[in-house]
Design a protein around this motif. Structure first.
Motif, PDB file in Angstrom:
ATOM      1  N   THR A   1      36.068  43.834  40.583  1.00  0.00           N
ATOM      2  CA  THR A   1      35.850  44.499  39.309  1.00  0.00           C
ATOM      3  C   THR A   1      35.219  43.590  38.275  1.00  0.00           C
ATOM      4  O   THR A   1      34.537  44.051  37.388  1.00  0.00           O
TER       5      THR A   1
ATOM      6  N   LYS B   1      38.971  46.232  44.471  1.00  0.00           N
ATOM      7  CA  LYS B   1      39.982  45.195  44.335  1.00  0.00           C
ATOM      8  C   LYS B   1      39.723  44.421  43.051  1.00  0.00           C
ATOM      9  O   LYS B   1      38.638  44.459  42.494  1.00  0.00           O
ATOM     10  N   ALA B   2      40.714  43.700  42.596  1.00  0.00           N
ATOM     11  CA  ALA B   2      40.586  42.944  41.348  1.00  0.00           C
ATOM     12  C   ALA B   2      39.396  41.996  41.387  1.00  0.00           C
ATOM     13  O   ALA B   2      38.673  41.860  40.409  1.00  0.00           O
TER      14      ALA B   2
ATOM     15  N   GLU C   1      42.648  46.488  38.936  1.00  0.00           N
ATOM     16  CA  GLU C   1      41.898  47.069  40.048  1.00  0.00           C
ATOM     17  C   GLU C   1      41.551  48.495  39.643  1.00  0.00           C
ATOM     18  O   GLU C   1      42.436  49.266  39.281  1.00  0.00           O
TER      19      GLU C   1
END
Length: 175
Positions: A125, A121-122, A116
């Motif tokens: 990305t 947030k992951a 992240e």
């Protein structure tokens, strides 16, 4: 030992934003002091200071590899919530002088963790289309699961309404 040059460039810069590492949804590292190493045509690698990594979930392994530009790398296995990923983390404890900034920092293989960046947030990305990923078959026929399959049920009759459907328990029980 090889020195980085125009034919094999290596740059190290500070990440402009904080970076978090998630393993199986759990934070395993979080730092605003991350170095980003870019080497030749390889993807960028994030190097975290050990004090910003939950080292209690890492165990050193016997694996050691050698990079002619960076030196010898030692590895760690991640142990967290009964999940074990061997050699998923590495470190250069005494790297060659050209990359001395990464000494004693740790890096994570991106196929085992999520990153992240800053407030992202992951999932924000690195967006990947499922159609680009799912290309395997389930029967060995060579037909991709991304191909459209014929429907296995009939479509509802648009002339029929919910009142037409049998209601076997209507009027049974409390009002």
């Amino acid at each position: 030992m090889k020195i980085p040059d125009e034919s094999h460039p290596i740059t190290i810069d500070r990440s402009p934003a904080a970076v978090r590492v998630l393993f199986e949804g759990h934070e395993i590292a979080d730092s605003d002091d991350v170095l980003v190493l870019k080497e030749a045509s390889y993807p960028p690698v994030y190097y975290f200071p050990r004090e910003d990594v939950r080292m209690m979930f890492l165990r050193r392994t016997d694996k050691v590899t050698h990079c002619p530009y960076k030196g010898d790398a030692s590895y760690f296995t991640i142990y967290r919530d009964a999940k074990v990923v061997e050699n998923a983390v590495w470190t250069y404890e005494t790297p060659f002088p050209a990359v001395g900034q990464i000494a004693n920092r740790v890096a994570f293989y991106p196929e085992h963790v999520e990153f992240e960046l800053g407030e992202l947030k992951a999932t924000e990305t690195e967006k990947v289309s499922v159609d680009d990923v799912v290309r395997h078959t389930d029967s060995g026929s060579g037909r991709s699961q991304a191909d459209h399959w014929p429907p296995n049920v009939d479509m509802p009759d648009p002339e029929r309404t919910e009142q037409d459907i049998d209601q076997p328990y209507k009027g049974v029980g409390a009002p």
